[in-house]
Enzyme design. Structure first.
Site, PDB file in Angstrom:
ATOM      1  N   ARG A  51       0.809  -1.226   0.000  1.00 14.71           N
ATOM      2  CA  ARG A  51       0.000   0.000   0.000  1.00 14.71           C
ATOM      3  C   ARG A  51       0.841   1.274   0.000  1.00 14.71           C
ATOM      4  O   ARG A  51       0.441   2.290  -0.554  1.00 14.71           O
ATOM      5  CB  ARG A  51      -0.910   0.024   1.237  1.00 14.71           C
ATOM      6  CG  ARG A  51      -2.059  -0.954   1.178  1.00 14.71           C
ATOM      7  CD  ARG A  51      -2.696  -1.049   2.525  1.00 14.71           C
ATOM      8  NE  ARG A  51      -1.682  -1.353   3.549  1.00 14.71           N
ATOM      9  CZ  ARG A  51      -1.930  -1.494   4.838  1.00 14.71           C
ATOM     10  NH1 ARG A  51      -3.149  -1.358   5.287  1.00 14.71           N
ATOM     11  NH2 ARG A  51      -0.965  -1.771   5.684  1.00 14.71           N
ATOM     12  N   LYS A 149       3.467 -19.996   5.395  1.00  9.22           N
ATOM     13  CA  LYS A 149       2.785 -20.270   6.660  1.00  9.22           C
ATOM     14  C   LYS A 149       2.514 -18.935   7.372  1.00  9.22           C
ATOM     15  O   LYS A 149       3.246 -17.964   7.111  1.00  9.22           O
ATOM     16  CB  LYS A 149       3.650 -21.164   7.537  1.00  9.22           C
ATOM     17  CG  LYS A 149       4.864 -20.441   8.129  1.00  9.22           C
ATOM     18  CD  LYS A 149       5.477 -21.194   9.270  1.00  9.22           C
ATOM     19  CE  LYS A 149       6.501 -20.336   9.977  1.00  9.22           C
ATOM     20  NZ  LYS A 149       7.200 -20.930  11.069  1.00  9.22           N
ATOM     21  N   HIS A 179       9.915 -23.489   4.074  1.00  7.34           N
ATOM     22  CA  HIS A 179      11.302 -23.277   3.645  1.00  7.34           C
ATOM     23  C   HIS A 179      12.241 -24.372   4.148  1.00  7.34           C
ATOM     24  O   HIS A 179      13.326 -24.550   3.608  1.00  7.34           O
ATOM     25  CB  HIS A 179      11.800 -21.884   4.022  1.00  7.34           C
ATOM     26  CG  HIS A 179      11.984 -21.662   5.475  1.00  7.34           C
ATOM     27  ND1 HIS A 179      10.981 -21.212   6.284  1.00  7.34           N
ATOM     28  CD2 HIS A 179      13.052 -21.842   6.268  1.00  7.34           C
ATOM     29  CE1 HIS A 179      11.436 -21.126   7.521  1.00  7.34           C
ATOM     30  NE2 HIS A 179      12.689 -21.498   7.539  1.00  7.34           N
ATOM     31  N   LYS A 183      15.955 -26.789   2.149  1.00  5.08           N
ATOM     32  CA  LYS A 183      17.317 -26.919   2.675  1.00  5.08           C
ATOM     33  C   LYS A 183      18.035 -28.084   1.991  1.00  5.08           C
ATOM     34  O   LYS A 183      17.437 -29.115   1.708  1.00  5.08           O
ATOM     35  CB  LYS A 183      17.271 -27.146   4.197  1.00  5.08           C
ATOM     36  CG  LYS A 183      16.848 -25.882   4.938  1.00  5.08           C
ATOM     37  CD  LYS A 183      16.970 -26.035   6.428  1.00  5.08           C
ATOM     38  CE  LYS A 183      16.599 -24.739   7.134  1.00  5.08           C
ATOM     39  NZ  LYS A 183      17.641 -23.714   7.071  1.00  5.08           N
ATOM     40  N   HIS A 241       6.852 -27.505   9.694  1.00  8.40           N
ATOM     41  CA  HIS A 241       8.234 -27.944   9.503  1.00  8.40           C
ATOM     42  C   HIS A 241       8.522 -29.349  10.036  1.00  8.40           C
ATOM     43  O   HIS A 241       9.075 -30.191   9.340  1.00  8.40           O
ATOM     44  CB  HIS A 241       9.211 -26.970  10.171  1.00  8.40           C
ATOM     45  CG  HIS A 241       8.997 -25.541   9.793  1.00  8.40           C
ATOM     46  ND1 HIS A 241       8.810 -25.134   8.491  1.00  8.40           N
ATOM     47  CD2 HIS A 241       8.935 -24.409  10.534  1.00  8.40           C
ATOM     48  CE1 HIS A 241       8.650 -23.820   8.452  1.00  8.40           C
ATOM     49  NE2 HIS A 241       8.717 -23.362   9.680  1.00  8.40           N
TER      50      HIS A 241
HETATM   51  P1  NAP Z   1       5.307  -7.420   7.552  1.00 11.76           P
HETATM   52  O1  NAP Z   1       6.721  -7.022   7.761  1.00 11.76           O
HETATM   53  O2  NAP Z   1       4.257  -6.923   8.488  1.00 11.76           O
HETATM   54  O3  NAP Z   1       4.919  -6.989   6.064  1.00 11.76           O
HETATM   55  C1  NAP Z   1       3.601  -6.994   5.576  1.00 11.76           C
HETATM   56  C2  NAP Z   1       3.587  -6.441   4.154  1.00 11.76           C
HETATM   57  O4  NAP Z   1       2.248  -6.453   3.663  1.00 11.76           O
HETATM   58  C3  NAP Z   1       4.072  -5.005   4.052  1.00 11.76           C
HETATM   59  O5  NAP Z   1       4.827  -4.862   2.867  1.00 11.76           O
HETATM   60  C4  NAP Z   1       2.771  -4.228   3.953  1.00 11.76           C
HETATM   61  O6  NAP Z   1       3.035  -3.007   3.319  1.00 11.76           O
HETATM   62  C5  NAP Z   1       1.929  -5.184   3.119  1.00 11.76           C
HETATM   63  N1  NAP Z   1       0.479  -4.999   3.273  1.00 11.76           N
HETATM   64  C6  NAP Z   1      -0.234  -4.944   4.428  1.00 11.76           C
HETATM   65  N2  NAP Z   1      -1.546  -4.750   4.175  1.00 11.76           N
HETATM   66  C7  NAP Z   1      -1.676  -4.668   2.824  1.00 11.76           C
HETATM   67  C8  NAP Z   1      -2.766  -4.474   1.951  1.00 11.76           C
HETATM   68  N3  NAP Z   1      -4.027  -4.287   2.388  1.00 11.76           N
HETATM   69  N4  NAP Z   1      -2.536  -4.462   0.627  1.00 11.76           N
HETATM   70  C9  NAP Z   1      -1.281  -4.625   0.139  1.00 11.76           C
HETATM   71  N5  NAP Z   1      -0.209  -4.824   0.914  1.00 11.76           N
HETATM   72  C10 NAP Z   1      -0.393  -4.834   2.247  1.00 11.76           C
HETATM   73  O7  NAP Z   1       5.141  -8.995   7.531  1.00 11.76           O
HETATM   74  P2  NAP Z   1       6.255 -10.126   7.198  1.00 11.76           P
HETATM   75  O8  NAP Z   1       7.016 -10.431   8.431  1.00 11.76           O
HETATM   76  O9  NAP Z   1       7.005  -9.757   5.970  1.00 11.76           O
HETATM   77  O10 NAP Z   1       5.332 -11.388   6.936  1.00 11.76           O
HETATM   78  C11 NAP Z   1       4.487 -11.498   5.801  1.00 11.76           C
HETATM   79  C12 NAP Z   1       3.833 -12.890   5.840  1.00 11.76           C
HETATM   80  O11 NAP Z   1       4.832 -13.888   5.745  1.00 11.76           O
HETATM   81  C13 NAP Z   1       3.082 -13.172   7.144  1.00 11.76           C
HETATM   82  O12 NAP Z   1       1.971 -13.947   6.862  1.00 11.76           O
HETATM   83  C14 NAP Z   1       4.079 -13.968   7.963  1.00 11.76           C
HETATM   84  O13 NAP Z   1       3.444 -14.816   8.883  1.00 11.76           O
HETATM   85  C15 NAP Z   1       4.759 -14.766   6.868  1.00 11.76           C
HETATM   86  N6  NAP Z   1       6.118 -15.170   7.226  1.00 11.76           N
HETATM   87  C16 NAP Z   1       7.071 -14.240   7.537  1.00 11.76           C
HETATM   88  C17 NAP Z   1       8.361 -14.655   7.846  1.00 11.76           C
HETATM   89  C18 NAP Z   1       9.437 -13.659   8.168  1.00 11.76           C
HETATM   90  O14 NAP Z   1      10.589 -14.125   8.305  1.00 11.76           O
HETATM   91  N7  NAP Z   1       9.151 -12.398   8.302  1.00 11.76           N
HETATM   92  C19 NAP Z   1       8.676 -16.024   7.834  1.00 11.76           C
HETATM   93  C20 NAP Z   1       7.684 -16.942   7.505  1.00 11.76           C
HETATM   94  C21 NAP Z   1       6.415 -16.503   7.204  1.00 11.76           C
HETATM   95  P3  NAP Z   1       2.064  -1.720   3.431  1.00 11.76           P
HETATM   96  O15 NAP Z   1       1.796  -1.490   4.885  1.00 11.76           O
HETATM   97  O16 NAP Z   1       2.827  -0.631   2.773  1.00 11.76           O
HETATM   98  O17 NAP Z   1       0.840  -2.078   2.676  1.00 11.76           O
END
Ligand code: NAP
Length: 491
Positions: A51, A149, A179, A183, A241
């Site tokens: 966004r 996940k 992921h 590995k 996992h």
């Molecule tokens: P995050 O840092 O909170 O990022 C969320 C992203 O979604 C931001 O780029 C946000 O940008 C965007 N977003 C939020 N609402 C939106 C909307 N209505 N329309 C379009 N874009 C939107 O989250 P994250 O840690 O990257 O995790 C993302 C997903 O991956 C989650 O489901 C998490 O459980 C999963 N995950 C993450 C990790 C990790 O290592 N971080 C590992 C495994 C799984 P804007 O606010 O600018 O829209």
């Protein structure tokens, strides 16, 4: 020794959540590495979407910062960085409205190449994004959807999520990332089992005493306590996992490495798991939560100090004794454990073979230890075969245990690529072997959900353990009751 690099066909990767943590830490660095190795060719593009309002130029600045931080500025090749950044674009879109979708559509244009949509966003908006992609005519025969996940927090929510994306994408277009499956060691498990004659004949209850699967983290909840508090270790780690690793160890040989052949066999394992419910949950599971202690030499707070709910009984540790009810594994327990704030960061699978049926050596030779095959996923990926040998030298027949040790880094002179690197390009190749199929995810929930319910029904308490230890004493008792012990650290 360098690995053989095969480029993938031209693609457009659209990363929804392109400004988020996952994109910054994993996806952008992984795609950079694949470009550096020559796997990304032609005019392939990566399009960040979220966004926040920003130009493609600003998105390139964001990505460059991510590369400096997560690849390391000293490791970056300026020419590759320039090439990488020139492939980056950005579209400001909102999953919840029509805002920005025309711009994304215009950016994608009418190019016929493979298009992958990576949803690095909250699962709460997976369905919205799939709907918007469909409404805007952005889904074609060769479009793919990648999701991460958590896929649900129970069976029903997993089904709902699968339905939401399944409305617009066929199952063979959906790539559910775990992921761990990317590995090297995990893929090597398939090679060891099915590219050698050595192991498969002894891969059964006649020769294997038990299996241990450990995924231990030293980190705590790292400022995301309130988010973690809604899930806990069984949902966060075991449902995906650990069960995926168990499936790869236990499955029957598939007829080919074709994705569905492999996934059919994994599904059979999940369906053969002995149910754990309120009648036996106390005997087969232990849940724990860390109290204040130490990690990496520094004092760390208790879990309850990191979450708002001071009464929370969310588990940060879980140990489970699983049994697979089929001919191959009858009577062979699979002990799984995972936790935060444990003594070491370590993930490994230990295949513990049975002792020799009869020892021909006298007592002076020393104790005979059973063979072990250890598959290490982290920190240093590799495989160890633990065997008994004669202690070298003229001191008579003395036996000792040694490890035939193959660290991938030492043997192949290269660090294993991050799991995401492999998986991101498997999506472009259209190869689903290392991704979870819908019925697998749901079968895993079918086994996990009754355990969670049984914890509630039986009021099974969360056992406290000190941060920096190996979990609660009850976890040790879980395995020692059976006359076995956890293999804590073989390194
Ligand atoms: P995050 O840092 O909170 O990022 C969320 C992203 O979604 C931001 O780029 C946000 O940008 C965007 N977003 C939020 N609402 C939106 C909307 N209505 N329309 C379009 N874009 C939107 O989250 P994250 O840690 O990257 O995790 C993302 C997903 O991956 C989650 O489901 C998490 O459980 C999963 N995950 C993450 C990790 C990790 O290592 N971080 C590992 C495994 C799984 P804007 O606010 O600018 O829209």
């Amino acid at each position: 020794m360098t690995s053989h690099i095969i480029p993938v066909e031209e693609f457009d990767y659209v990363v929804f959540g392109g400004t988020g943590d996952l994109a910054e830490r994993k996806l952008i660095p992984s795609l950079y590495h694949r470009l550096e190795d020559g796997q990304i060719v032609g005019s392939s593009r990566i399009i960040g979407a979220a966004r926040s309002r920003m130009s493609s130029g600003e998105y390139r600045e964001f990505a460059e910062k991510a590369l400096n931080e997560h690849v390391g500025s000293e490791k970056l090749d300026p020419a590759v960085v320039e090439d990488f950044l020139s492939r980056l674009h950005y579209a400001a879109v909102d999953a919840k409205s029509q805002d920005g979708w025309d711009d994304l559509k215009a950016l994608l244009g009418d190019v016929g190449r493979v298009r992958a949509y990576y949803l690095a966003v909250s699962p709460a908006i997976f369905g919205d994004i799939a709907d918007r992609l469909n409404e805007n005519g952005l889904i074609r025969e060769n479009s793919r959807l990648v999701i991460e996940k958590p896929i649900g927090r129970d069976l029903q929510s997993a089904r709902d999520l699968n339905e939401e994306v399944g409305r617009h994408f066929r199952e063979d277009q959906i790539f559910r990332i775990d992921h761990y499956l990317g590995k090297e060691t995990v893929q090597n498990l398939l090679a060891l089992r099915f590219a050698n004659t050595l192991y498969e004949p002894v891969w059964n209850a006649a020769h294997i005493d038990h299996v241990q699967i450990t995924v231990a983290e030293t980190l705590g909840v790292e400022g995301r306590g309130n988010y973690y508090d809604k899930s806990g270790a069984i949902r966060d780690m075991v449902q995906n996992h650990l069960l995926q690793l168990l499936c790869l160890v236990a499955m029957e040989p598939p007829s080919s490495s074709d994705a569905n052949a492999v996934r059919d066999e994994k599904l059979k394992v999940l369906r053969a798991l002995r149910p754990i419910n309120s009648a036996n949950v106390g005997d087969f599971t232990v849940r724990g939560q860390y109290t204040a202690g130490a990690a990496n030499g520094a004092a760390v707070p208790a879990y309850l100090d990191e979450v708002d709910d001071k009464q929370s009984d969310t588990e940060t540790f879980v140990a489970i004794k699983a049994e697979i009810e089929n001919w191959r594994w009858a009577g062979v327990p699979f002990y799984m454990r995972t936790g935060k704030r444990l003594a070491t960061r370590m993930s490994e699978i230990v295949i513990q073979f049975k002792p020799v049926p009869h020892s021909i050596f006298d007592e002076d030779a020393g104790k005979l230890a059973s063979n072990q095959l250890v598959l290490r996923l982290q920190p240093d990926e590799g495989v160890q075969q633990i065997i008994m040998i004669k202690d070298p030298g003229p001191g008579g027949m003395r036996l000792r245990q040694v490890a035939l040790d193959m660290s991938f880094q030492e043997s192949f002179g290269a660090k294993s690529p991050d799991a995401y690197e492999r998986l991101l390009l498997d999506v472009i190749r259209g190869n689903q072997t290392l991704f979870m199929r819908r019925d697998e995810v749901e079968a895993a929930w079918k086994w996990i959900e009754p355990i969670i319910s049984a914890w509630g029904e039986t009021s099974q308490t969360v056992r406290k353990y000190t941060a920096g230890s190996w979990g609660p004493a009850a976890s040790v008792a879980l395995i020692e009751r059976d006359g076995r012990t956890w293999v804590d650290d073989l390194n």
